[in-house]
Write a protein that holds these residues in place. Structure first.
Motif, short mmCIF file in Angstrom:
data_model
loop_
_atom_site.label_atom_id
_atom_site.label_comp_id
_atom_site.label_asym_id
_atom_site.label_seq_id
_atom_site.Cartn_x
_atom_site.Cartn_y
_atom_site.Cartn_z
N ARG A 94 64.39 17.84 -5.24
CA ARG A 94 63.63 17.34 -6.11
C ARG A 94 63.81 16.23 -7.15
NH1 ARG A 94 63.24 22.92 -6.15
NH2 ARG A 94 61.21 24.01 -5.89
N ASP A 95 65.05 15.54 -6.60
CA ASP A 95 65.56 14.51 -7.05
C ASP A 95 64.79 13.04 -6.66
OD1 ASP A 95 67.06 12.29 -8.17
OD2 ASP A 95 68.77 13.08 -7.41
N GLU A 96 64.04 12.52 -7.60
CA GLU A 96 63.05 11.41 -6.99
C GLU A 96 63.70 10.15 -7.91
OE1 GLU A 96 59.19 12.25 -7.92
OE2 GLU A 96 58.86 13.46 -6.44
N SER A 97 65.04 10.29 -8.31
CA SER A 97 65.50 9.13 -8.98
C SER A 97 66.40 7.95 -8.12
CB SER A 97 66.59 9.52 -10.19
OG SER A 97 67.58 10.33 -9.33
N ARG A 98 66.65 8.68 -6.88
CA ARG A 98 67.27 7.49 -5.87
C ARG A 98 66.88 8.08 -4.46
NH1 ARG A 98 72.78 10.18 -6.33
NH2 ARG A 98 72.63 12.28 -6.59
N PRO A 99 67.16 7.02 -3.67
CA PRO A 99 66.71 7.51 -2.06
C PRO A 99 67.90 8.16 -1.76
CG PRO A 99 67.28 5.15 -2.41
CD PRO A 99 67.32 5.76 -3.92
N PHE A 100 67.55 9.25 -0.54
CA PHE A 100 68.57 9.95 0.38
C PHE A 100 68.23 9.82 1.51
CE2 PHE A 100 66.35 12.95 -2.19
CZ PHE A 100 66.14 14.09 -1.45
N HIS A 101 68.86 9.36 2.59
CA HIS A 101 68.65 9.30 3.80
C HIS A 101 69.38 10.37 4.88
CE1 HIS A 101 66.39 5.45 3.31
NE2 HIS A 101 67.19 5.20 2.36
N LEU A 102 68.90 10.66 5.69
CA LEU A 102 69.62 11.53 6.71
C LEU A 102 69.57 10.91 8.10
CD1 LEU A 102 70.93 14.03 7.67
CD2 LEU A 102 68.76 15.17 7.77
N VAL A 103 70.32 10.58 8.82
CA VAL A 103 70.31 10.30 10.33
C VAL A 103 71.12 11.36 10.95
CG1 VAL A 103 71.23 8.64 12.10
CG2 VAL A 103 70.69 7.74 9.65
N TYR A 104 70.15 12.17 11.76
CA TYR A 104 70.56 13.32 12.43
C TYR A 104 70.56 13.20 14.03
CZ TYR A 104 70.37 18.42 13.42
OH TYR A 104 70.53 19.78 13.65
#
Length: 233
Positions: free
Chosen positions: A139-149
């Motif tokens: 629910r955090d929209e304050s910073r981008p978070f990426h996943l390379v899986y």
């Protein structure tokens, strides 16, 4: 790593299995009931033993916790890795209602702050601590978070991860099936964020070493890496 990262290692709990299933291939996912007020941080791992089972050789295994406390359960996952060790044989033979003992959870693989962009790089069963971190940030929209899986075929927890991405535009998962696509994906993110992001890496120790080397060549400082090696999950 700080000594405070290990303080909960001496906390011991017996947890009851409420669900266990094989999603595909040789994977095993286990859901455990937790007592009230049982806490840990997203990204932590525990040391697990099998009470009452005669295990030959190493009688414990460290597993990253794939869930967060507010979900109301503890989730772990592993692979058989044939031929199974004695521990894995006993683990895979457990049933709902059986108990597993956990020391911890504890660790250093944690979200560092509330604003820095996050790049997560997971291979295989290394997705387990990443699922917990994604759940913590869902629910955090304050910073981008990426996943390379990266996984050669199917990706564990993919439907759930995709659902979070649909609900939160700040989360960007990429699913790779080979080394080349993986490197291309995380180097593109390194080029974009540079040292303004933290890079979380989980998986085989050799892959972690190679990933840090590639990111280092791209100019990413060692202080921006947080890594979680797994040894024979």
């Amino acid at each position: 790593m700080k000594m405070s990262d290990y303080t909960s290692l001496f906390r011991r709990n017996k947890l009851t299995i409420t669900e266990m299933y094989n999603p595909f291939d040789d994977y095993l996912v286990i859901k455990l009931a937790i007592p009230k007020n049982f806490k840990w941080d997203a990204g932590d791992h525990g040391v697990f033993t099998l009470p009452g089972k005669e295990v030959r050789g190493k009688f414990f295994r460290p597993f990253s916790v794939a869930s967060i406390p507010k979900e109301g359960f503890m989730l772990i996952a592993t692979r058989a890795n044939e031929p199974k060790s004695s521990f894995k044989e006993k683990l895979f033979d457990l049933e709902v209602g059986d108990q597993i003992c956990v020391y911890g959870p504890f660790g250093w693989f944690k979200v560092k702050d509330e604003s820095t962009p996050i790049v997560m790089i997971a291979t295989g069963i290394g997705i387990t601590p990443m699922r917990a971190i994604v759940k913590e940030l869902e629910r955090d929209e304050s910073r981008p978070f990426h996943l390379v899986y990266t996984s050669p075929d199917r990706h564990l927890f993919k439907e759930e991860l995709d659902d979070i991405a649909r609900r939160n535009d700040s989360f960007h998962p990429v699913y790779a099936t080979n080394k080349e696509a993986t490197i291309e994906s995380y180097l593109a993110l390194a080029d974009y964020y540079g040292n303004n992001a933290f890079y979380y890496i989980a998986g085989n120790p050799k892959i972690i070493k190679a990933t840090k080397k590639e990111l280092g060549k791209a100019g990413i400082k060692r202080t921006r890496f947080i890594w979680d090696p797994y040894f024979g999950y």
